[in-house]
Each structure stands twice: as structure tokens, then as C-alpha cells.
Design a protein around this motif. Sequence first.
Motif, PDB file in Angstrom:
ATOM      1  N   VAL A  36      -0.190   2.661 -10.263  1.00  0.00           N
ATOM      2  CA  VAL A  36      -0.940   3.474  -9.534  1.00  0.00           C
ATOM      3  C   VAL A  36      -1.154   2.891  -7.693  1.00  0.00           C
ATOM      4  O   VAL A  36      -2.287   2.731  -7.615  1.00  0.00           O
ATOM      5  N   ALA A  37      -0.037   2.636  -7.659  1.00  0.00           N
ATOM      6  CA  ALA A  37       0.206   1.051  -6.057  1.00  0.00           C
ATOM      7  C   ALA A  37      -0.225   2.247  -5.249  1.00  0.00           C
ATOM      8  O   ALA A  37      -0.852   2.125  -3.993  1.00  0.00           O
ATOM      9  N   SER A  38       0.560   3.439  -5.176  1.00  0.00           N
ATOM     10  CA  SER A  38       0.301   4.366  -3.895  1.00  0.00           C
ATOM     11  C   SER A  38      -1.052   4.529  -3.534  1.00  0.00           C
ATOM     12  O   SER A  38      -2.223   5.184  -2.254  1.00  0.00           O
ATOM     13  N   LEU A  39      -1.973   4.890  -4.872  1.00  0.00           N
ATOM     14  CA  LEU A  39      -3.581   5.094  -5.275  1.00  0.00           C
ATOM     15  C   LEU A  39      -4.082   3.946  -3.791  1.00  0.00           C
ATOM     16  O   LEU A  39      -4.896   4.550  -3.474  1.00  0.00           O
ATOM     17  N   LEU A  40      -3.835   2.818  -3.700  1.00  0.00           N
ATOM     18  CA  LEU A  40      -4.289   1.765  -2.942  1.00  0.00           C
ATOM     19  C   LEU A  40      -2.742   2.020  -1.502  1.00  0.00           C
ATOM     20  O   LEU A  40      -4.124   1.787  -0.230  1.00  0.00           O
ATOM     21  N   SER A  41      -1.892   2.106  -1.481  1.00  0.00           N
ATOM     22  CA  SER A  41      -1.296   1.471  -0.146  1.00  0.00           C
ATOM     23  C   SER A  41      -1.061   2.772   0.709  1.00  0.00           C
ATOM     24  O   SER A  41      -1.572   3.056   1.896  1.00  0.00           O
ATOM     25  N   PHE A  42      -0.783   3.922   0.340  1.00  0.00           N
ATOM     26  CA  PHE A  42      -1.191   5.109   0.926  1.00  0.00           C
ATOM     27  C   PHE A  42      -2.783   5.355   2.059  1.00  0.00           C
ATOM     28  O   PHE A  42      -2.323   5.996   2.964  1.00  0.00           O
ATOM     29  N   PRO A  43      -3.481   5.455   1.316  1.00  0.00           N
ATOM     30  CA  PRO A  43      -4.945   5.212   1.909  1.00  0.00           C
ATOM     31  C   PRO A  43      -5.007   4.418   2.995  1.00  0.00           C
ATOM     32  O   PRO A  43      -4.766   4.797   4.197  1.00  0.00           O
ATOM     33  N   VAL A  44      -4.259   3.189   2.754  1.00  0.00           N
ATOM     34  CA  VAL A  44      -4.444   2.199   3.964  1.00  0.00           C
ATOM     35  C   VAL A  44      -3.931   2.487   4.861  1.00  0.00           C
ATOM     36  O   VAL A  44      -4.295   2.516   5.755  1.00  0.00           O
ATOM     37  N   LEU A  45      -2.443   3.080   5.070  1.00  0.00           N
ATOM     38  CA  LEU A  45      -1.748   2.997   5.701  1.00  0.00           C
ATOM     39  C   LEU A  45      -1.998   4.562   6.385  1.00  0.00           C
ATOM     40  O   LEU A  45      -2.237   4.664   8.289  1.00  0.00           O
ATOM     41  N   PRO A  97       1.152  10.947   7.618  1.00  0.00           N
ATOM     42  CA  PRO A  97       1.423  10.779   6.403  1.00  0.00           C
ATOM     43  C   PRO A  97       2.754  10.745   6.067  1.00  0.00           C
ATOM     44  O   PRO A  97       3.027  10.355   4.859  1.00  0.00           O
ATOM     45  N   VAL A  98       3.034  11.916   6.457  1.00  0.00           N
ATOM     46  CA  VAL A  98       4.812  11.560   6.129  1.00  0.00           C
ATOM     47  C   VAL A  98       5.253  10.320   6.758  1.00  0.00           C
ATOM     48  O   VAL A  98       5.963   9.598   5.573  1.00  0.00           O
ATOM     49  N   VAL A  99       5.152   9.780   7.638  1.00  0.00           N
ATOM     50  CA  VAL A  99       5.461   7.868   8.302  1.00  0.00           C
ATOM     51  C   VAL A  99       4.764   7.290   7.015  1.00  0.00           C
ATOM     52  O   VAL A  99       5.517   6.484   6.444  1.00  0.00           O
ATOM     53  N   ALA A 100       3.527   7.505   6.564  1.00  0.00           N
ATOM     54  CA  ALA A 100       2.538   6.761   5.719  1.00  0.00           C
ATOM     55  C   ALA A 100       3.282   6.571   4.367  1.00  0.00           C
ATOM     56  O   ALA A 100       3.546   5.630   4.192  1.00  0.00           O
ATOM     57  N   ASN A 101       3.961   7.717   4.136  1.00  0.00           N
ATOM     58  CA  ASN A 101       4.472   8.024   2.776  1.00  0.00           C
ATOM     59  C   ASN A 101       5.657   6.827   3.149  1.00  0.00           C
ATOM     60  O   ASN A 101       6.121   6.535   1.498  1.00  0.00           O
ATOM     61  N   VAL A 102       6.572   7.272   3.983  1.00  0.00           N
ATOM     62  CA  VAL A 102       8.309   6.480   4.184  1.00  0.00           C
ATOM     63  C   VAL A 102       7.563   4.906   4.123  1.00  0.00           C
ATOM     64  O   VAL A 102       8.534   4.269   2.789  1.00  0.00           O
ATOM     65  N   SER A 103       6.953   4.936   5.229  1.00  0.00           N
ATOM     66  CA  SER A 103       6.623   3.441   5.035  1.00  0.00           C
ATOM     67  C   SER A 103       5.943   2.693   3.806  1.00  0.00           C
ATOM     68  O   SER A 103       6.475   1.678   3.299  1.00  0.00           O
ATOM     69  N   ASN A 104       5.165   3.162   3.527  1.00  0.00           N
ATOM     70  CA  ASN A 104       4.534   3.109   2.264  1.00  0.00           C
ATOM     71  C   ASN A 104       5.922   3.035   1.025  1.00  0.00           C
ATOM     72  O   ASN A 104       5.959   2.035  -0.041  1.00  0.00           O
ATOM     73  N   THR A 105       6.642   3.650   0.422  1.00  0.00           N
ATOM     74  CA  THR A 105       8.063   3.536  -0.878  1.00  0.00           C
ATOM     75  C   THR A 105       8.557   2.409   0.054  1.00  0.00           C
ATOM     76  O   THR A 105       9.285   1.994  -0.978  1.00  0.00           O
ATOM     77  N   LEU A 106       9.018   2.033   1.117  1.00  0.00           N
ATOM     78  CA  LEU A 106      10.382   1.080   1.724  1.00  0.00           C
ATOM     79  C   LEU A 106       9.479  -0.321   1.231  1.00  0.00           C
ATOM     80  O   LEU A 106      10.070  -0.512   0.865  1.00  0.00           O
ATOM     81  N   GLY A 107       8.208  -0.510   1.240  1.00  0.00           N
ATOM     82  CA  GLY A 107       7.309  -1.638   1.269  1.00  0.00           C
ATOM     83  C   GLY A 107       7.586  -1.463  -0.434  1.00  0.00           C
ATOM     84  O   GLY A 107       7.184  -2.989  -0.420  1.00  0.00           O
ATOM     85  N   LEU A 108       6.949  -0.375  -0.585  1.00  0.00           N
ATOM     86  CA  LEU A 108       6.343  -1.616  -1.977  1.00  0.00           C
ATOM     87  C   LEU A 108       8.435  -1.831  -3.000  1.00  0.00           C
ATOM     88  O   LEU A 108       7.784  -1.999  -4.422  1.00  0.00           O
ATOM     89  N   ILE A 109       9.260  -1.124  -2.411  1.00  0.00           N
ATOM     90  CA  ILE A 109      10.545  -1.890  -3.252  1.00  0.00           C
ATOM     91  C   ILE A 109      10.465  -3.366  -3.775  1.00  0.00           C
ATOM     92  O   ILE A 109      10.716  -3.633  -5.015  1.00  0.00           O
ATOM     93  N   PRO A 110       9.975  -4.160  -2.604  1.00  0.00           N
ATOM     94  CA  PRO A 110      10.633  -5.809  -2.976  1.00  0.00           C
ATOM     95  C   PRO A 110       8.782  -5.723  -4.149  1.00  0.00           C
ATOM     96  O   PRO A 110       9.154  -6.340  -5.146  1.00  0.00           O
ATOM     97  N   GLY A 111       8.341  -4.848  -4.214  1.00  0.00           N
ATOM     98  CA  GLY A 111       6.882  -5.368  -5.956  1.00  0.00           C
ATOM     99  C   GLY A 111       7.157  -4.180  -6.819  1.00  0.00           C
ATOM    100  O   GLY A 111       7.208  -5.325  -8.038  1.00  0.00           O
ATOM    101  N   GLY A 112       8.377  -3.554  -6.685  1.00  0.00           N
ATOM    102  CA  GLY A 112       9.057  -3.354  -8.094  1.00  0.00           C
ATOM    103  C   GLY A 112      10.274  -4.174  -8.483  1.00  0.00           C
ATOM    104  O   GLY A 112      10.347  -4.466  -9.744  1.00  0.00           O
TER     105      GLY A 112
END
Length: 256
Positions: A25-34, A41-56
Motif C-alpha cells: 500500500v505504498a501510495s497510501l503514504l506517498s500520494f497524500p504527502v505529495l 492530484p493528477v500530477v501527484a499521481n503521475v509523479s508518485n507512479t514514476l517515483g515508486l519504480i525504483p522501489g519496485g
Amino acid sequence: MTLAEALLVVATGLGAGVLSSTVGVASLLSFPVLVALGLPPVVANVSNTLGLIPGGIGGVLGYREEVREAGPIARSIVIVCALGAVAGAALLLGLPPGVFEAVVPWLILFTCLLVGAQPRIARWLRARHDARHGEARAERRHMSPATTAFATVTGVYGGYFGAGAGVMMVAVLGLGTDLELRIVNGLKTLSLMVGNIVAGLIFVVVADPRWDVVVLLAAGSLVGGYVGARIGRKLPDAVFRWAVVAAGIVAAVLLF
């Protein structure tokens, strides 16, 4: 962005990476912070998706033995989640914001119920099969058409938004296969990585991410993903299962 905000984004990436590789549930933390930092919201979602790729990527490296043990199912997960992420990214960019807001929390709660009840459901299905056919059911090491379809739908949701997508994939694979939970956890992490990579590639072309946020989030999530995988591999099955259920309930409540 101030230094304090930059440090917050890195720390958020670290925490999100750990959550991604453990309970999904990574986005549960990262999306609200952004969003709290002022990103639309859409920019936060897009940036969040890209930023979590290395985590994956870090998480899959940590689970490399489990992914290898999964064999053909791992390859199937890559394919269906990649296709689903394409559709999910298209929905995110093409539909009005909030289209799925009323449905998603209920969907996550339902999958939490499935994860929690999975051992009992699996025993009931196995007993029913044995009584009907007079022999023990062979261990399911491949995805059935139904499991493949549900995994694809989960991939679509992962590409669209993704909060709770890991919980959904644990439910799908837990009910649709006879894999050990540690392997299911590795495949869940693989599915999230694939979804983020495919959706992220689309977003790079057609969306407008905040690259400073992406870089900082990526730095934290890379470390967090690997650390989370080392933690997830050692979690007892019961602890992992109920941690996933608890995380999913929190995600649903926040989405409500």
C-alpha cells in the motif's frame, strides 16, 4: 521546494518502498504527502507512479528467490499487469477525476475479506473438489483463466491509481493458486513494479510529472523497497496476512 520538503519527500519514498514490499500500500503514504505539498492530484499521481519504480525494482531484487520459484506464474504476472497498466493509465488520463471514488473503497474492503478468509475458503474448495472427484486436487502452480482475468483487472487498477492494488493481488493469487504466501508476496511486489514501469512510461510521454519530486521519491523508494523485501521474507504467514488486511482497511477508510 525547500530543504525540509525535499527531505520529507525522500523519507516518504523510503516509507513507501517498505510498504510496497511488505503489505502493498505504498501510495497510501506517498500520494497524500505529495498532495499536501501542493501538487495537483493528477500530477501527484503521475509523479508518485514514476517515483515508486525504483522501489519496485529494489523490492523485486529482495524477492528474487521467491520470484524465481514462482516460475511460469511470474511470467504471466508480468504480461497481464503490463497490459492492465496500459489500460489503467489510459483511464486515468481520459476519465474525469473521481470516477471510481465510490467503488474503490468497497473493492479494497472486499479483497481484505478474501485475504483474511483465504485459508478457510481454500480448505472448503479443496474438500469440495476431493469429494466431487474422489481424489486430491493437484497443486495449482499455474494461473487459471479466471485467476488471469482477475489479475489483469488488478493490473488495470494499479495503472489507474494503485492504492490497495497489492492487497488485491494477494487476494487473487492466494485464492487462485497454491503458492506459499512468501512467494505470493514476491509476485505482488513484481506486479506493482511492472504496473508502475508501464504506466510511468506512458506518463512520461503524455503527462507532466514534477521531476524534482520524482527523483527524490525514487531515491528513498529504492532503499525502502529492498529493505521491505528483507522484512517481508521473514514475516510469518499469519502476521503477513493480517498486516495486509489491516493496511487494506486503512486504505479503504482513507479513500472513503
